[in-house]
Structure formats: structure tokens, C-alpha cells
Design an enzyme around this catalytic site. Sequence first.
Site, mmCIF file in Angstrom:
data_model
loop_
_atom_site.group_PDB
_atom_site.id
_atom_site.type_symbol
_atom_site.label_atom_id
_atom_site.label_comp_id
_atom_site.label_asym_id
_atom_site.label_seq_id
_atom_site.Cartn_x
_atom_site.Cartn_y
_atom_site.Cartn_z
ATOM 1 N N THR A 41 0.814 -1.220 0.000
ATOM 2 C CA THR A 41 0.000 0.000 0.000
ATOM 3 C C THR A 41 0.847 1.270 0.000
ATOM 4 O O THR A 41 1.862 1.348 0.674
ATOM 5 C CB THR A 41 -0.893 -0.003 1.256
ATOM 6 O OG1 THR A 41 -1.539 -1.254 1.337
ATOM 7 C CG2 THR A 41 -1.912 1.104 1.208
ATOM 8 N N GLY B 226 2.476 -3.151 8.049
ATOM 9 C CA GLY B 226 2.672 -3.540 9.441
ATOM 10 C C GLY B 226 4.108 -3.988 9.660
ATOM 11 O O GLY B 226 4.742 -4.555 8.765
ATOM 12 N N GLU C 78 -6.866 -5.669 3.107
ATOM 13 C CA GLU C 78 -6.899 -6.747 2.106
ATOM 14 C C GLU C 78 -8.120 -6.640 1.202
ATOM 15 O O GLU C 78 -8.791 -7.637 0.925
ATOM 16 C CB GLU C 78 -6.904 -8.122 2.794
ATOM 17 C CG GLU C 78 -5.707 -8.406 3.648
ATOM 18 C CD GLU C 78 -4.547 -9.017 2.862
ATOM 19 O OE1 GLU C 78 -4.804 -9.814 1.953
ATOM 20 O OE2 GLU C 78 -3.395 -8.680 3.184
#
Lengths: 682, 682
Positions: free
Chosen positions: B140, B179, B422
Site C-alpha cells: 500500500t 505492518g 486486504e
Amino acid sequence: MVVNVDLANARKAVSFPVEELTHFINGGPEKTVRRRWLRSLVDPQNDPIFSNIDQPFLSRDQYYILMIKRLKKMLQLKKLHNLQRDDWGYLIIFAMELSISTLHDLFFTPTLERQMSEEQSSKWLPLAKDYSILGCYLQTELGHGSNVRKLETTATYIHETDEFEIHSPTLTSIKWWPGALARTSTHGILFARLIIDKKDYGIHSFIVQLRDERHKPMPGIEIGDVGPKYGYNYNDNGFLRFTRVRIPRENMLMRFSKVSRNGHYSTPPHAKIIYDTLVSNRIGFLELSTLFLSKALTIAIRYSLVRKQGDDYKDLNNENLILDYQSQQYKLFSGLSLLYASFFNKIYMQKLYENYIKNIGKIDDNLMAEVHASSAGLKALCTDLVLEAIENARQSCGGHGYSQLSGIPNVLTYYAHLVSAEGENTIMYLQTGRYLLKSFLIAKKGSSIGGRLSHLSFYSKILMEKCAAETLDDLLDAETQLCAFRHMYLRLLSNLDTSIETSAATHPHGYNGSIADHMIDIVNLSRAYCHYTTLINSHERLQSVKKEQSAIYPILRALIDLYFINAVLNQFGDFLIDGYYTPHQISLLKQGQKKLLNIIRPEAIGLVDTWEFCDNNLISALGREDGNVYETLYEWVKMEPMNILERQGKTVGYEEGLKDILTGKYLKEIKEIEIGKVKPRL
Amino acid sequence: MVVNVDLANARKAVSFPVEELTHFINGGPEKTVRRRWLRSLVDPQNDPIFSNIDQPFLSRDQYYILMIKRLKKMLQLKKLHNLQRDDWGYLIIFAMELSISTLHDLFFTPTLERQMSEEQSSKWLPLAKDYSILGCYLQTELGHGSNVRKLETTATYIHETDEFEIHSPTLTSIKWWPGALARTSTHGILFARLIIDKKDYGIHSFIVQLRDERHKPMPGIEIGDVGPKYGYNYNDNGFLRFTRVRIPRENMLMRFSKVSRNGHYSTPPHAKIIYDTLVSNRIGFLELSTLFLSKALTIAIRYSLVRKQGDDYKDLNNENLILDYQSQQYKLFSGLSLLYASFFNKIYMQKLYENYIKNIGKIDDNLMAEVHASSAGLKALCTDLVLEAIENARQSCGGHGYSQLSGIPNVLTYYAHLVSAEGENTIMYLQTGRYLLKSFLIAKKGSSIGGRLSHLSFYSKILMEKCAAETLDDLLDAETQLCAFRHMYLRLLSNLDTSIETSAATHPHGYNGSIADHMIDIVNLSRAYCHYTTLINSHERLQSVKKEQSAIYPILRALIDLYFINAVLNQFGDFLIDGYYTPHQISLLKQGQKKLLNIIRPEAIGLVDTWEFCDNNLISALGREDGNVYETLYEWVKMEPMNILERQGKTVGYEEGLKDILTGKYLKEIKEIEIGKVKPRL
């Protein structure tokens, strides 16, 4: 910075006069001017204490300290400009949301005014108005919230010393949740059971000193903070345990009920029910609902006019603005329709309240009882729907809506307490529902009902109605909208009444037992009725808008039409089941929904800009006035404390464990762990 | 402490074998034993590093450090007990939820395994499996999420040095959100546009070193934390900006597409679509959904068996347990029905996945395409409904649900990211919806469809069906339930197909334009279809439960029946509109809903206890295993830092402003503030 070009273009395309709507929202052009002036007082350019820019990075105590410093500054401004009730109320909500002083000014002081005898007022009111004392409202206990009658704290009259002894007899009687209790307040209005000579006279209110002149808790008083919350963390919600604390008899609030020196209790024979607090609190809830929902929508709609995603099938090199997707419009414009419907509800309640205050005693008690009962459900429906709408706004921002820097989580988690505060919503729905059932019983017996339920006299006629509209325009006629919801809620009411009576006849616990078995239906009925009253409030007001501010009428009307269509389509089974609507009419409404989304699309930015939030107020990188979303996100993350440490050469976690893992050192430290036989836990 | 008597009595009244259900949830008694043993490894009694008791009071960095220390300890346990994939996956989710190592073990390493050539694997896999490197997934960007094809980061092949130059060409191309990026990872799998000789070959993946052996960012790499989030704050989601960073050509993951030394690009002619990652990620989402929802419901149901409120009409001295209210049962048991339905979905997807892995290449591609398309909608519906159910659980705890000490806000805010992660949910619904439309076109042309959509061949017959059931039992027959949803979704599909085709004929942008005008309908269709597949998955599995674990069958069946009834009643207009159900049948289902609530009431505590959460895992004063809710709240608030300061004699805010306010000193400091003319902001 230059304004984002898509956002600028969207603003140019707005066709209604945005400022005229601002005046309407504020209550007239003079009020707009006044509010702009008030906001300028707390502009961070005048004093950095009003800057919110680092708010997402503050700890609870840093935030609380900021608010205290800000309060001090604001009290200076209040004095300097001699700000009165309305101005001051607007200003503290604008600059501090609902915290600390708000609770003092909006709840503590007015309660003293209403419930103290003249003698008491002359002693306490000057202190409260001077901020020589700061107060809170001590009602909720660890074990009891909405059921006030079961509060356990006792206030026992002691003849010998002419005092009350305040005591928390159980763990569950500890006062829990009161705002501004933990650190701010020096005094509290306490709700406790009055006990005289072992007789329990029920819940009464008392003023109790909590902290001494050095701000330390008084003897016998244990006081503290209830800890971190879902949101609203700068407010010091507290707990309080009394161990046999003595207060003078004169500290009972004695405007109505009284206790004399010899312990004689008296209360007015026909105690007039005081509706004004409840009603004014509910107006406050509607006010907060429009405030927070307009914030969330301003953020989400501005962002949706900057963010691009997904291929434009008209030009594959382009991506679409996400506000051009029908699904996004549905999420956000449904929110807009709710925002303006809530606003019309608020106006209605305000007018009613002003009228009540002006004509106190002259207004029909039954009418006020109706308002009280139906406003309970309205509080519940409004806060339920607004909370959902804020969460939808958050989700409509995609991944970035998950960041605190979007500003929406802050709006959401603050607002979330309103669904349980001042009466948990399910209990509120049940109050309205039971009032409707009671009224229906009266109507069935042939007696007439006043106020908004007067149509109950014609219930059997209304139940026979079918909608005759043949076109979308006909369906959206204001009167036709009202008839549809009136019919629908009344059908639910009539069916429910029959069902309750039928099952009561054989229920081991009779009518009450039967009511308990119908709670789902009562809540549904109540929600349907509140949609109906929302539509009445909206269309009544729209009538005068049409005459007086005609340029803003079409878009407001479109929003209320969308509110209506959404409310129908979310439960259209209830309109089909007895043939009130035909499938064809439902299909027309579905087409109408999409038409309205198209109508609202070019006006959307105007409908949020009109609330005039500044960047400092939204605390949102996504909701920036100039649309420079990504620049702002990138700038703001520099304030993250862990990034500051990294720039100083320290990576949080590295020395504490990561290094051992990456170098394999952790393997050398392994020691055997004893493991016994593990049993099931329960 | 003694177990709360009401809670203890409720446990005694459970009629089904709770442990048998535990075995069923775990996949057999041996797995229950194994899981209990695994959990004992991370019991805080063995090592305080596993204690969560002060979690609500930790700052972001304290929490992150705790997780790093815990990870180190857990890696030692992994080594010591030679824990393999399943055990390790269970343990890290149990003790650390989804963070740090989870991302490394569940996403980073498997991606290397799948996408690297053998040569690459032999170099990198041992490092990853040894934790000599820690990795993250760099997809992303600030400006692009779900639309992966538009990512902007470039990887340009440099002939001279046989390297790729990685660059972030724009502000919006900064990697944002990954993350474990901000502080944990040393390496990342990067998604970037492959550019060779100015030609753009689209998105490919590369392995890039982010931090050096002293854990400092590599040259040309700016790295940081994205700041505070709605939840999940111990995870170090990060941002990353590349300034012309060189990596060797061999760092492109070259199992499929390749770049040779002379810059020649090759890709397999008929690249096999790899479904396993997507499907396994969606299984992960269902796993997390059951985990988080079961936590929230355990808390809310235990609390509802301790909390009393409202007068008992059978005995006015008593108050009712709040779980005895029908409205509370409706909120929480609807959550339970969703929990078990999601569990059945998960089992179905798992079996499918195992089967796929076992028979890789042998399974019909069309079937897998169907699973892929329909699981997108299932992910969306499941996460949407579970998020709502967790919020309902929070609200069902009344005021105390607003406290972080209830544990529910933590569950809610963590879970909330799954609706956009997702694949944002609206996009997921649209995928499923468009797949259904495509399949319907095929069926209309007379071609047959395999798999679960084979019934499309008989669509015209199905569209004519009406439900003939005369009793509630008939309506709840499993086959009858499936027929109802099959008919309903198919009617939506058929109507939508007609509407799209009709409007496409005259739409300026043809079919694509018409699709864009029907997004609301496509989402609705997709949700209806996913309810249908959820019911299939549930009833299929219930069939074997009936045979093999008959003692738990009745209660599981009751839960799925409730799921069915709720799904119908939430949109019963769609079953009435063409006469599939009669109003009488709807009325029977409403009665059935209440009957089921009564059936579930005594079993509710068993249905949550069976998940075997311990207090340390729930971090909830309300969800205490022993029901000592109020004692725990009162004990825990002592840990609040501001209360600790108060006990040490310091009241936060007093010296900083409160003192000046209370003593009137603030009035002496007033200075005039210059106020210019204030203009409208926009």
C-alpha cells in the site's frame, strides 16, 4: 498551500448559496457574524493554547492539562468580553467540546438554580458563577445507571448534630463515571437516599464539598479517575467513595422537598414534574449529534473529492474521485440527509423548549408528557443513527480512516458515549413505545388524545389506507410521506396491542409478562414512530424555509426526501406487508434514491463547508480545507514521539529485544520451562 | 475470589456438553489438549512477560516494547519445543494477536517461499526462518490501496551495474501502512513498477533491505511510524520513502517473471493464477472474526449474567439480570448466531483450501475462480456483520462498555481495520456481484455453470417458486431455508440483469456506465448471495455434526436457525415483494425468533465459556471468569497513572491552571486581545 484542484472545482460547481445556509443553521446572519467573532477569539493565531495540532499525540494527562490551561484562558475571555450564556455555551463547545467547565456551566450551576431555596442560592450561586467552586453531578454508581431509583448511597439525618451522614454502604454504591469528578471539581451535587429515623424517603439531592482549599480530597472521601475510556479521554470521569462523611442539613437542595431541624420531612403535595432539564438535555444531545456528524462528514466528503481510486471507464489513464461512486454517495449522502433531519429535530425541540420556558405553567401537562415520552425515543434513534453514520464516514475513508490523523476515530469514540449516557437507548425506546401503547388504549376506548397523537382517534380509518401515488413525485409529496409513516407505525402499534392483549390473557405474569415478551416489537414500533416525528419536524420547518429562504429550499428538500426514502427502503417489508405500498411504488422509490444521490452530488461540498469548520477544529489531515491531504499526513507523522526518537538515533524496541532476536543471542538464553498437566479452565 | 452466584447458577443450568463443543471448535479432543498445553506455555504465572493486566494503561511505545520482549520469549519457546507451523500460528495469535512476528511468519516468509526461484530461496529462506532477518510486506502507498495496478513506486533496471533503482517518484508513492515496517523489519517485499529501457512492465515484487546491522535505515531510505491509529497501536505500521536506492537484479522475486542480465524480461506464457494466498488470507480473516467476536461476546454475556438493572415485575425488591431482557438477548444471541455461522464458513474455506493444496493443478480452474469471487463477498459480509456485532456487544454493556477496562473497545478498534484491509469491503462486494452477473449471462445463453452456481441453469424455474411451508418447523427445515435465500438472491440477480441491460442500451457509456449506476443494487445482491452461501456452509456441516456429535447438534442448529431468521427479517420485504413468503409466514418467523432466544438463553454462558478464554486473554473487568466485575473495576483503576500521582500528593492540572481559576488569580492576568474584522472562512 494551493487548494487541491478537484476540491476547488467542486466548490465552484455548488449551485445553492452556501452562506445563506450557514445563516439558516446559525439562526440568522447576525448570529453567523457573532459566531465567527466568537471563534476568532479562540483562534490559535491569537494564542497557541488553542492549537489542537498535536492532539493525536498527547497522553491523557497532557491533554487534560492543555484543557485546564485553555479553560483558564477562556474564562479570561469570558470576563473580558462579558460573554453571556448563549455565547459562552457556544464557545466552550467549540473550543473544548463537552468537558470540565461545560459540565459546571451547563449542568452544575443550572441545577443549583433550579433546586435550591432562595437562601441556599444566595450562598452558593455566586461561588459557582465566579468559579470559586467547580462542580459535578454525582448520580451514576458502579452498580446502577439508568435505574436511578435503585441508587444505594445514603444520606442519613443525624438529629444530634443537625447533619446528614453521607455513606457508600456497598462496593456497588461507589459513585462511578461522573464527569469532571476525578481532578477538576471541588463540589458535587449528590444523589442519595434520604434516611430519617431509619425510614427511606427515596432519592434526593445534596451539595457536598469534595476537595479542600489545597485541592486535596476531604476526610472520608476517596476519589480517583475511572481510567482510560473508548474516547473522551481528556475528561476526568471519576469515582468517589464516601465513608461516613458529615454535611450540614442545609446542604440538602430544598427548593421542593425539605427536612426541618427536628427531622421532619415535607414535600409539596402535588409535586410538579420538571421537564425542562430532561428536554434541555435532549436538545443538547441533538446539538452534539449535528456537531459531530457534520465534522465527520466534512472530513469524509472533502477527502472523497481529493482521493482517487479505481479506473475511470471513460478514460483508462484516469482514476475516479471516490465521491463519484454510487456506493460512496450512498454512504455519505445518507449521512447528510440524517444530519439535516437531526438539525430539524433540534430546531423543533428548541422552539418547544423556548415556548415552555416562556409560558411555564400555562402549557398543557399532557402535551409536555407527550413531548417527554416521544423525545426519549428521538434521543435514542438520533444517537443510534448518527453513531452508525459516523462509523460509515470513517469506513468511507478506506484505510486512512483507521488513522487517528484522519480525525474521525476521535469524533466517533467521543460521540459513542451518547448512546448510553442520560438513559441507555433501549430503555429510551421502551419509554416511547409504552407511551404509544398507553395512548392507543385510551384511543380504543373512544377518548381523544391531544397533541401529535390526535390522529389516534381515527386509527381504524388510517389502518385501512393504501398509498395511491402513481409517480415518484406523488410519493415524495410531503403529506404523502407523513401518511406513509403514520400508517406504518400505527399498523405496528395496532398489531402489537392485539398481540400483547392476546398473550396477556394466558401469561402467568399477565400484562407485564406479556410486555416483557414483546420488547423487540416495542423497540421497532418506537423507532418507526420516531422516523415519523422526524419527518413531521423536518417538513414543518421546510414549509417556512420554502417561503423565507427559497434559495436553499430545493437542496434541503432533496436531503429530507432522501431521509424518507432511506427510512422506507431500510424496512420496506413493513410497507408491503399489508399492501400499503405496491412493489411498483417500492421500485419507484429505489429509482428516486439514485436520482437524489445525483442531485446531491454537486452540492455535497457546499453542504459540509457551510458548517464552517476550520482545520484546527477538525484535527484531520483528510478533512483539510485546502485538500492537501497527503502533504498533511506526511507532515504530521513527524510529530509521532517514536519518530522523534528515531531521528535522535534511538529505535524503540531494538535494545529491548529486537537486537537479541536478530543476532541469535536469544537462543543462548533458553531455559527449560516446567509444564505440569493442564486442566480445562472451567 | 468466590464465583458470582448468578454466574455460577447460569453455568449449572447449561444443558449441552460444553467441552464437547470445545473439541468441535478446536477440531477434536487431541487438539483441545494440545491447545491447552500451548496456552499454558504463555501463562503469566510462568513468566510475567505474558501478563496483560496493565495493558489498558500502557503508552504506544511501552506496549510495543512489551510485545518485542514477549516475542523474544516466544521464539525461545518455539525453539525449545520445536513448535511447527500450526502450533506456532495458534500461539502467536493467542499471545500477541496479529503483530510483528505474525506478519513475518504468516506473510513474509510464505511469500518468499512461493515467489522466489530455488536459488533465491536457498539464500533467503534460512535467514527468514532463523529470524536473522525480519520482514514486512510493502504494498500500500499513501495514494493507492486496493487498486494495486496503479502503485507508483518504480524499480528501474540499470544495465551498467545490473541493478534495480528503487524510487518513490511522488509524495503519493510513499509506502504507507505496512505492518511491522516502522521499527521491526530489516527487510521488505516491495511491490513496484518494473521499468526496463523506459518500458513499464507493471507491478512486480522485490526483496529490499531496509535497515543495516545496527538497525539504522539504509542510505536513501526514510522510514517512520504512521502515528496513532483507531486501534492496534502496538503494531508498528510504517511509512517508507525511497530516494534512488540500488538493489541487485537478483533481488527481484523470480519464480515466475524474470529479468536477465541483458535486461530481457520474460514471463510464463500462461501464468497460472495463484489463488492460495488470497484464499488463505480470507481464511485468516474468518479466523480473526471468530476470535474477536467470541471475545466480545464472552465479555458481554458474562457481564449480562452479573449486572442487574430494572425492577423485576415478579418481585419488586429484586432487579433483573440484564440477560433476562428480550432486547438484550436479541443483541447478544444474534451475535452468537453470527459467531457460529462465521465458524462454519471458516471450516468450509479451510477444507476447500486443504483440498486445493493437496490436489494442486488437478482442481477445476473455474471452481477456484468461483471460490475466489464468492469468498471476496464473504470476507466483506463477515467483517461488516462482525464489526457491528462487536459494537452491539459493547453497547449491551451500557455505560461500562465505554471503559477501556471492559476490554471491548480494544477488541472493537483492533477488529475495525479488517473492513478495509486486504480489499475494502465495498470493492469486495462488487467483485462477487459482478461474478454473479457474468455467470447469469452465461446461464441465460443456455450454458451450464459448475460448482455452487449450477442451479443457475434452472433460474427461470427457481424464480417461479413460492414457499409452501405452513408451520414454523417447515419454514426452518434446512432445505427450505436454502431455497428461500436461493430464490431471493436469484430474483435480485435476475431483476438487476434486466435493469442493467435496459439502461445500458441508452446509456452514453454503455454497459460499464450502466453497471456504475447500479452499484447499490450490486452490493445488495452480493450480500444476499453471501447469506445464502453462509447458510449452505452451515447446514452442510451441521449434517455431519448431527451424526457425529449429536449432543451439541440441537444448540448449534438453533443458532443457525436464528441466523437464518435474522437474515430474513432484516430484509423481509425482499421475500414478500414477489409473494415468495406470505405475511403469515413472516409472522411465524417473528414468533420463531423469540422462541429461539428462549432456547438459547440457558445455554448462552456455555456457548461462550466453550472458547476457553482466560482472564489474562480478555483483559476485561466485565468479562471476568468468576464474575467479580465490580471488585475488579475498583482494583484496576488503582493502576491509572493519574491516580498514582494523586496518591503521591500531586493532582494533575491543579498547579497548571485550576489553582489560578479557583483562587480568582486568573482575573488579574487579563490582557486585551486585538480582534480584527472576521471574514467568512471559505
